[in-house]
Design a protein around this motif. Structure first.
Motif, mmCIF file in Angstrom:
data_model
loop_
_atom_site.group_PDB
_atom_site.id
_atom_site.type_symbol
_atom_site.label_atom_id
_atom_site.label_comp_id
_atom_site.label_asym_id
_atom_site.label_seq_id
_atom_site.Cartn_x
_atom_site.Cartn_y
_atom_site.Cartn_z
ATOM 1 N N UNK A 1 40.502 43.654 32.247
ATOM 2 C CA UNK A 1 40.992 42.676 33.222
ATOM 3 C C UNK A 1 42.165 41.869 32.655
ATOM 4 N N UNK A 2 42.058 41.456 31.402
ATOM 5 C CA UNK A 2 43.154 40.696 30.778
ATOM 6 C C UNK A 2 44.430 41.522 30.742
ATOM 7 N N UNK B 1 47.974 40.902 32.798
ATOM 8 C CA UNK B 1 49.251 40.838 32.075
ATOM 9 C C UNK B 1 50.261 41.833 32.651
ATOM 10 N N UNK B 2 49.803 43.051 32.907
ATOM 11 C CA UNK B 2 50.691 44.075 33.457
ATOM 12 C C UNK B 2 51.192 43.665 34.839
ATOM 13 N N UNK B 3 50.306 43.104 35.639
ATOM 14 C CA UNK B 3 50.704 42.666 36.982
ATOM 15 C C UNK B 3 51.694 41.499 36.907
ATOM 16 N N UNK B 4 51.456 40.580 35.987
ATOM 17 C CA UNK B 4 52.385 39.456 35.809
ATOM 18 C C UNK B 4 53.761 39.951 35.374
ATOM 19 N N UNK C 1 49.337 48.937 35.171
ATOM 20 C CA UNK C 1 48.333 48.264 36.002
ATOM 21 C C UNK C 1 47.535 49.274 36.829
ATOM 22 N N UNK C 2 48.212 50.245 37.403
ATOM 23 C CA UNK C 2 47.527 51.262 38.201
ATOM 24 C C UNK C 2 46.570 52.086 37.352
ATOM 25 N N UNK D 1 43.531 38.935 44.053
ATOM 26 C CA UNK D 1 42.243 39.633 44.176
ATOM 27 C C UNK D 1 41.641 39.886 42.802
ATOM 28 N N UNK D 2 42.465 40.444 41.919
ATOM 29 C CA UNK D 2 41.987 40.822 40.593
ATOM 30 C C UNK D 2 41.607 39.585 39.774
#
Length: 129
Positions: A36-37, A41-44, A65-66, A117-118
């Motif tokens: 999750x962390x 980070x990847x999404x940010x 992220x995917x 969501x995540x």
């Protein structure tokens, strides 16, 4: 001094070492927390890259992220997890759909909504002892 490319390469190697050391000896619960962390980070990073117009970086971070989302969904136990596992799978799929839309439309908003969501799920996971 590092060039910007050299600095980025060194930063990636450090991050890989840091992640490896956290994973080694981690419990299954801690491993999911780490996922999750890393996902957040990847999404940010993808969001920042999108906002900055760096599509190569946005796509790279989106791919990470995917991949993590796929790992999280693949680890769901639908027999033992029942309705919760089904709900998580639905959220993961919707998050993936939004991330893909964000890159396709070059718009950070869908990525940010997927991140929300995540983040909620990650926060709930952290509450579990």
């Amino acid at each position: 001094m590092f060039s910007s490319q050299g600095y980025a390469s060194a930063a990636r190697r450090y991050a890989a070492i840091d992640t490896s050391s956290r994973v080694e000896g981690a419990t299954p619960h801690q491993l999911v927390r780490i996922l999750f962390e890393e996902l957040l980070r990847a999404m940010d990073s993808a969001t920042l890259a999108l906002k900055g117009g760096d599509m190569a970086k946005a796509t790279e971070r989106q791919t990470r992220a995917l991949t993590i989302l796929h790992a999280l969904e693949s680890s769901l136990d639908f027999e033992k997890g029942g309705e919760i596992a089904l709900s998580l799978a639905t959220i993961y799929r919707e998050s993936r759909r939004r991330m893909i839309r964000a890159i396709g439309e070059k718009d950070a908003a869908p990525m940010e909504s997927a991140r929300a969501f995540i983040a909620d799920i990650a926060s709930a996971w952290d509450q579990i002892a």
